[in-house]
Design an enzyme around this catalytic site. Structure first.
Site, short mmCIF file in Angstrom:
data_model
loop_
_atom_site.label_atom_id
_atom_site.label_comp_id
_atom_site.label_asym_id
_atom_site.label_seq_id
_atom_site.Cartn_x
_atom_site.Cartn_y
_atom_site.Cartn_z
CB CYS A 63 -39.80 24.85 41.95
SG CYS A 63 -41.50 24.28 41.75
CG ASN A 118 -45.97 24.77 45.02
OD1 ASN A 118 -46.95 25.03 45.69
ND2 ASN A 118 -45.08 23.87 45.40
CB CYS A 172 -42.82 20.00 38.14
SG CYS A 172 -43.97 20.06 36.74
NE ARG A 173 -38.04 22.91 39.04
CZ ARG A 173 -37.35 24.00 38.81
NH1 ARG A 173 -36.03 23.95 38.72
NH2 ARG A 173 -37.95 25.16 38.65
CB SER A 174 -41.29 22.91 45.15
OG SER A 174 -42.43 23.45 44.56
CG ASP A 181 -39.53 22.98 35.61
OD1 ASP A 181 -40.30 22.01 35.75
OD2 ASP A 181 -39.89 24.17 35.75
#
Length: 154
Positions: free
Chosen positions: A8, A11, A13-15, A123
């Site tokens: 993402c 690196n 939050c999402r990934s 996000d």
């Protein structure tokens, strides 16, 4: 070893959320000895930082650890080292192609393309909705794990 990299923008939050969910699923399916999971950012903004507090809190609700996770930036060597490079949104995919210089590789794809959603993972750094990200992470990771198991005959 089958290696999966989630990517993402930052690196944090999402990934890392998807990485932690996938690690949990891989352990529960007893395939952690053959599947390795990591995550990275297309930007250098949060290198060395732990996952965002919202990501940590949401994962903790479900008993999933983020222990030892630190932000890192995508490297050109990742293309050779990983079998699956999975971006969280179209912008990430464009950046991955640009950074790795391999625009037509089937190992690079958008995370939710494996689900019925076929959209970007929003996000939560901007939306504040870590539950939505978690729910999409679970669905996408289940689909990806099925794909990996089928493709690699595990």
């Amino acid at each position: 070893m089958i290696r999966v990299l989630f990517v993402c923008l930052g690196n944090i939050c999402r990934s890392p959320m998807v990485e932690a969910v996938m690690r949990d699923l891989v352990e529960k399916q007893h395939v952690s000895e053959v599947i390795e999971v990591d995550s990275a950012a297309t930007s250098a903004w949060h290198i060395g930082e732990p996952p965002h507090r919202g990501t940590q809190d949401k994962l903790r609700e479900y008993g999933i650890s983020t222990r030892g996770m630190k932000g890192r930036q995508l490297q050109k060597t990742d293309f050779e080292q990983f079998d699956y490079i999975v971006g969280m949104d179209d912008s990430n995919i464009q950046n991955i192609h640009s950074m790795l210089g391999n625009p037509h590789s089937p190992k690079i794809f958008r995370f939710l393309d494996l689900t019925s959603h076929r959209k970007d993972v929003p996000d939560p750094y901007y939306t504040g909705d870590f539950q939505e990200t978690y729910d999409l992470a679970v669905e996408g990771c289940q689909a990806l794990l099925e794909k990996i198991i089928q493709e690699n005959r595990l």
